[in-house]
Design a protein around this motif. Sequence first.
Motif, PDB file in Angstrom:
ATOM      1  N   ALA A 161       0.854  -1.197   0.000  1.00  0.00           N
ATOM      2  CA  ALA A 161       0.000   0.000   0.000  1.00  0.00           C
ATOM      3  C   ALA A 161       0.880   1.234   0.000  1.00  0.00           C
ATOM      4  N   SER A 162       0.405   2.271  -0.655  1.00  0.00           N
ATOM      5  CA  SER A 162       1.061   3.568  -0.579  1.00  0.00           C
ATOM      6  C   SER A 162       0.659   4.255   0.718  1.00  0.00           C
ATOM      7  N   TYR A 163       1.314   5.366   1.003  1.00  0.00           N
ATOM      8  CA  TYR A 163       0.939   6.149   2.186  1.00  0.00           C
ATOM      9  C   TYR A 163      -0.531   6.526   2.133  1.00  0.00           C
ATOM     10  N   HIS A 164      -1.010   6.990   0.970  1.00  0.00           N
ATOM     11  CA  HIS A 164      -2.390   7.453   0.863  1.00  0.00           C
ATOM     12  C   HIS A 164      -3.382   6.359   1.260  1.00  0.00           C
ATOM     13  N   LEU A 165      -3.193   5.170   0.725  1.00  0.00           N
ATOM     14  CA  LEU A 165      -4.126   4.085   1.023  1.00  0.00           C
ATOM     15  C   LEU A 165      -3.978   3.600   2.458  1.00  0.00           C
ATOM     16  N   ALA A 166      -2.733   3.397   2.893  1.00  0.00           N
ATOM     17  CA  ALA A 166      -2.513   2.853   4.234  1.00  0.00           C
ATOM     18  C   ALA A 166      -3.054   3.767   5.311  1.00  0.00           C
ATOM     19  N   VAL A 167      -2.873   5.072   5.164  1.00  0.00           N
ATOM     20  CA  VAL A 167      -3.267   5.985   6.237  1.00  0.00           C
ATOM     21  C   VAL A 167      -4.780   6.012   6.422  1.00  0.00           C
ATOM     22  N   VAL A 168      -5.549   5.932   5.337  1.00  0.00           N
ATOM     23  CA  VAL A 168      -7.001   5.962   5.520  1.00  0.00           C
ATOM     24  C   VAL A 168      -7.514   4.631   6.064  1.00  0.00           C
ATOM     25  N   VAL A 169      -6.902   3.528   5.631  1.00  0.00           N
ATOM     26  CA  VAL A 169      -7.301   2.221   6.169  1.00  0.00           C
ATOM     27  C   VAL A 169      -6.971   2.147   7.653  1.00  0.00           C
ATOM     28  N   ASP A 170      -5.776   2.589   8.031  1.00  0.00           N
ATOM     29  CA  ASP A 170      -5.361   2.544   9.435  1.00  0.00           C
ATOM     30  C   ASP A 170      -6.241   3.439  10.300  1.00  0.00           C
ATOM     31  N   ASP A 171      -6.485   4.676   9.848  1.00  0.00           N
ATOM     32  CA  ASP A 171      -7.316   5.578  10.647  1.00  0.00           C
ATOM     33  C   ASP A 171      -8.718   5.011  10.828  1.00  0.00           C
ATOM     34  N   GLY A 172      -9.255   4.396   9.768  1.00  0.00           N
ATOM     35  CA  GLY A 172     -10.579   3.798   9.885  1.00  0.00           C
ATOM     36  C   GLY A 172     -10.581   2.617  10.836  1.00  0.00           C
ATOM     37  N   ALA A 173      -9.559   1.751  10.728  1.00  0.00           N
ATOM     38  CA  ALA A 173      -9.487   0.564  11.582  1.00  0.00           C
ATOM     39  C   ALA A 173      -9.312   0.931  13.048  1.00  0.00           C
ATOM     40  N   GLN A 174      -8.602   2.027  13.318  1.00  0.00           N
ATOM     41  CA  GLN A 174      -8.332   2.427  14.700  1.00  0.00           C
ATOM     42  C   GLN A 174      -9.373   3.391  15.258  1.00  0.00           C
ATOM     43  N   GLY A 175     -10.356   3.742  14.462  1.00  0.00           N
ATOM     44  CA  GLY A 175     -11.397   4.651  14.942  1.00  0.00           C
ATOM     45  C   GLY A 175     -10.890   6.050  15.228  1.00  0.00           C
ATOM     46  N   VAL A 176      -9.883   6.495  14.480  1.00  0.00           N
ATOM     47  CA  VAL A 176      -9.316   7.820  14.711  1.00  0.00           C
ATOM     48  C   VAL A 176     -10.351   8.888  14.375  1.00  0.00           C
ATOM     49  N   THR A 177     -10.586   9.786  15.311  1.00  0.00           N
ATOM     50  CA  THR A 177     -11.563  10.861  15.106  1.00  0.00           C
ATOM     51  C   THR A 177     -10.906  12.190  14.796  1.00  0.00           C
ATOM     52  N   ASP A 178      -9.630  12.355  15.168  1.00  0.00           N
ATOM     53  CA  ASP A 178      -8.925  13.626  14.993  1.00  0.00           C
ATOM     54  C   ASP A 178      -7.535  13.367  14.432  1.00  0.00           C
ATOM     55  N   VAL A 179      -7.278  13.901  13.252  1.00  0.00           N
ATOM     56  CA  VAL A 179      -5.948  13.802  12.652  1.00  0.00           C
ATOM     57  C   VAL A 179      -5.268  15.153  12.810  1.00  0.00           C
ATOM     58  N   VAL A 180      -4.247  15.183  13.633  1.00  0.00           N
ATOM     59  CA  VAL A 180      -3.479  16.405  13.888  1.00  0.00           C
ATOM     60  C   VAL A 180      -2.082  16.161  13.352  1.00  0.00           C
ATOM     61  N   ARG A 181      -1.716  16.840  12.289  1.00  0.00           N
ATOM     62  CA  ARG A 181      -0.446  16.588  11.612  1.00  0.00           C
ATOM     63  C   ARG A 181       0.046  17.872  10.959  1.00  0.00           C
ATOM     64  N   GLY A 182       1.248  17.822  10.360  1.00  0.00           N
ATOM     65  CA  GLY A 182       1.875  19.015   9.835  1.00  0.00           C
ATOM     66  C   GLY A 182       1.185  19.599   8.621  1.00  0.00           C
ATOM     67  N   ALA A 183       1.380  20.905   8.427  1.00  0.00           N
ATOM     68  CA  ALA A 183       0.761  21.619   7.312  1.00  0.00           C
ATOM     69  C   ALA A 183       1.236  21.102   5.964  1.00  0.00           C
ATOM     70  N   ASP A 184       2.381  20.410   5.926  1.00  0.00           N
ATOM     71  CA  ASP A 184       2.875  19.867   4.665  1.00  0.00           C
ATOM     72  C   ASP A 184       1.972  18.772   4.120  1.00  0.00           C
ATOM     73  N   LEU A 185       1.055  18.246   4.932  1.00  0.00           N
ATOM     74  CA  LEU A 185       0.133  17.200   4.483  1.00  0.00           C
ATOM     75  C   LEU A 185      -1.273  17.730   4.221  1.00  0.00           C
ATOM     76  N   PHE A 186      -1.444  19.041   4.298  1.00  0.00           N
ATOM     77  CA  PHE A 186      -2.767  19.628   4.088  1.00  0.00           C
ATOM     78  C   PHE A 186      -3.342  19.225   2.727  1.00  0.00           C
ATOM     79  N   ALA A 187      -2.573  19.413   1.651  1.00  0.00           N
ATOM     80  CA  ALA A 187      -3.090  19.133   0.311  1.00  0.00           C
ATOM     81  C   ALA A 187      -3.397  17.651   0.118  1.00  0.00           C
ATOM     82  N   ALA A 188      -2.614  16.764   0.751  1.00  0.00           N
ATOM     83  CA  ALA A 188      -2.833  15.325   0.608  1.00  0.00           C
ATOM     84  C   ALA A 188      -4.167  14.886   1.199  1.00  0.00           C
ATOM     85  N   THR A 189      -4.737  15.697   2.083  1.00  0.00           N
ATOM     86  CA  THR A 189      -6.021  15.354   2.686  1.00  0.00           C
ATOM     87  C   THR A 189      -7.102  15.211   1.630  1.00  0.00           C
ATOM     88  N   ALA A 190      -6.956  15.901   0.504  1.00  0.00           N
ATOM     89  CA  ALA A 190      -7.929  15.771  -0.579  1.00  0.00           C
ATOM     90  C   ALA A 190      -8.010  14.323  -1.073  1.00  0.00           C
TER      91      ALA A 190
END
Length: 296
Positions: free
Chosen positions: A208-237
């Motif tokens: 998996a790429s970062y894009h796919l892994a991060v959404v699968v992981d956040d969903g599996a872990q029930g993450v409600t708040d993603v607090v991360r650096g501004a360099d990832l703002f655009a990737a949120t799309a």
Amino acid sequence: MPPSTAAAEPAAGRRVFRFAPSPNGDLHLGHALSALLNHDLARATGGRMLVRIEDIDTSRARPEFEARILDDLDWLGIAYERPVRRQSAHGPDYRAALDRLAGMGLVYTSFASRGEIRAFVAARPDWPHDPDGAPVYPGFGRDDPHAAARTRILAGEPHALRLDMARAIARAGTPGWREDAADGTPAPITADPAAWGDVVLARKDAPASYHLAVVVDDGAQGVTDVVRGADLFAATAVHRLLQQLLGLPAPRYRHHRLVLGADGRKLSKSEGAASLRTLRAEGATPADVRRLVGLG
């Protein structure tokens, strides 16, 4: 379709924050800011604090760095739930998500090398670039027959599995998200995943790429708040688009300021940013680190 944050709100209950470092080097002050913000927000809201080890790139991940990262977090006084989640243990989760996207007709195989892509783009000075500055993928392989691609995969050819971005947006609509300011005030954001082109979802040597892994992981872990650096703002799309396609809830997002070096650029492990371990060896305390990252 209009911008959407539908099916996006996490279930009611305790808020869940996470810090997700890659074990390919030691933590520096930029990592410390992110980890401390997540820890402080979890504590202030009565929420949960998770640590996830993003070791899916097995060519760079090292167990010794994971041990040092966890030691640094303990030294900082960051309390988090055990055991930690390691991406390397969850390949089947990513495969299931990839198969689901493929079943929607949204995944294709690319065999183009980086050199071929560079040569194509070099002859076209006006070729678009993504928010990170890389050339948008030209779409080689998008319309190739699946049987032909399968034959080349079975032959062991290097390849990448890519998201057909135009079809994905046509299916899910243009996503949006809730961006929390530093004071917690939410602002609606309309995303632009098309700016990224046909992003990589997996490669021959990476499940998996970062894009796919991060959404699968956040969903599996029930993450409600993603607090991360501004360099990832655009990737949120891209992440919001994948969440909508996979039926995953959208967390609240907050993209914090970056810790910059003397040259005005963000700190980077690959460029020798001073590590927390170096600061510790020089006598710094956790309170000193808080002060250095502007948390008081």
